[in-house]
Write an enzyme that holds these catalytic residues in place. Structure first.
Site, PDB file in Angstrom:
ATOM      1  N   CYS A  12       1.239   4.319  15.232  1.00 58.40           N
ATOM      2  CA  CYS A  12       2.627   3.871  15.357  1.00 58.40           C
ATOM      3  C   CYS A  12       3.365   4.522  16.513  1.00 58.40           C
ATOM      4  O   CYS A  12       4.265   3.909  17.094  1.00 58.40           O
ATOM      5  CB  CYS A  12       3.375   4.108  14.046  1.00 58.40           C
ATOM      6  SG  CYS A  12       3.674   5.853  13.628  1.00 58.40           S
ATOM      7  N   CYS A  43       0.176  11.629   7.958  1.00 58.45           N
ATOM      8  CA  CYS A  43       1.519  11.139   7.620  1.00 58.45           C
ATOM      9  C   CYS A  43       1.671  10.985   6.112  1.00 58.45           C
ATOM     10  O   CYS A  43       2.704  11.355   5.540  1.00 58.45           O
ATOM     11  CB  CYS A  43       1.783   9.815   8.326  1.00 58.45           C
ATOM     12  SG  CYS A  43       3.440   9.151   8.056  1.00 58.45           S
TER      13      CYS A  43
END
Length: 366
Positions: A192, A95
């Site tokens: 997440c 990410c």
């Protein structure tokens, strides 16, 4: 601004330092409830609202950028494909590499901004020649330089980490003084986009028949005995002890750990903990946090170490730089190292670079 306390204080500090700051929240899922639920500091509508309120208190503009398609392709799909291939990925590194300091940074620069500031716990220092160096944070317990080890020199030149010199406890106290309602918000944990933290269950649901082999045998690596069966290699990672479901203890009474994963045959090999010891590692797809060392360079100073997990220990090492990667000799053996993980190289507190582990050689049995 994720909606957590760290990014809120980072934004406040950047504004107070005189920068022209705009708060950006990333919408990473078109259906936020399909990712994290609850106030965990990432990915939900609650988090977007928390970030917006913090921006209002600081007095800065606030926008939501929809990067859900890019996030799904570069992070979520990569996560699934890596597990399906029998490797263990770190989606936070991906990410940072592909989203926060690539897609976001590129858009920010195109819009006329100078840098992306985040709440990561890491420090930037400039060398006398102006080249930025990435260093560990002052708060060792919260240091996040490992997950930033994929950033190159260009990205570091356009990055700010306002919290790197401050312990986390002081950040929370500062947030309270500033009137930020996220001062006591819990830190985010786990991955997440896995809503309940059950990685194996999430992968089972998402991969299903897409996995190369969705079932196979659990085999004792020493005796060759078949100990049981499983529903998919993607439910295992090297070094795993719990959840093996092999039904009975080893002959010596000691627990077994996952030693190898063979996704094509579906075989998961298990054995005693000492068989997990690794003394050398091969890393490919290197990323250098500064000028790339020439092939043939040996990094073997007294302060050269390698970190192999986000919150793992440092291991003294000798690193040989190759054209396409690095070969790492561990002077302190590591346990449970899996292909797909990142090896991040340090010289003291400075992050030298990183590579994706493609092979790990176990220590010879005594």
């Amino acid at each position: 601004m994720s909606g957590g306390v760290d990014s809120a204080v980072a934004a406040a500090r950047a504004a107070e330092a005189g920068h022209d700051v705009t708060g950006i929240h990333l919408a990473l899922s078109r259906n936020p409830k399909s990712y994290r639920s609850g106030a965990r500091g990432c990915c939900t509508i609650e988090d977007a609202n928390d970030a917006r309120r913090a921006a209002d208190v600081i007095g800065i503009p606030f926008y939501v950028w929809d990067l859900s398609d890019r996030f799904h392709e570069d992070v979520v799909e990569d996560f699934m494909a890596t597990y399906a291939a029998g490797r263990t990925p770190n989606p936070c590194l991906r990410c940072n590499e592909k989203i926060k300091f690539a897609a976001v940074l590129d858009r920010a620069l195109a819009l006329g901004f100078d840098a992306v500031a985040t709440g990561h716990y890491a420090r930037l220092e400039n060398r006398p020649d102006g080249v930025p160096e990435l260093h560990r944070a002052v708060d060792d317990g919260k240091d996040q330089s490992y997950v930033l080890g994929v950033l190159d020199e260009r990205q570091l030149r356009h990055s700010l980490f306002p919290l790197g010199d401050t312990p986390k406890s002081e950040v929370r106290e500062e947030a309270a003084r500033r009137g930020l309602l996220v001062a006591d918000k819990p830190d985010s944990h786990d991955i997440c986009f896995v809503a309940d933290g059950d990685n194996a269950g999430w992968l089972r649901e998402k991969l299903g028949e897409r996995a190369p082999n969705h079932g196979g045998e659990i085999v004792d690596d020493e005796s060759g005995e078949v100990l049981g069966r499983h529903g998919g290699t993607y439910g295992f990672t090297i070094g795993q002890r719990k959840g093996l479901r092999i039904g009975r203890p080893a002959a010596d009474g000691r627990p077994r750990y996952v030693l190898d994963i063979e996704p094509v045959s579906g075989t998961v090999r298990v054995g005693p903990h000492e068989r997990l010891a690794v003394t050398s590692i091969r890393g490919e797809q290197p990323r250098w946090c500064g000028p790339a060392p020439a092939a043939g360079t040996r990094l073997d100073g007294p302060d050269v170490t390698v970190q192999l997990r986000a919150h793992g220990a440092e291991h003294r090492a000798v690193v040989a730089v190759a054209e396409d990667g690095m070969d790492i000799e561990l002077l302190d053996p590591a346990h449970g190292i899996a292909p797909g993980q990142a090896a991040v190289v340090y010289d003291g507190t400075r992050v030298v670079g990183s590579a994706t582990i493609t092979a790990a050689e176990r220590a010879r049995a005594s």
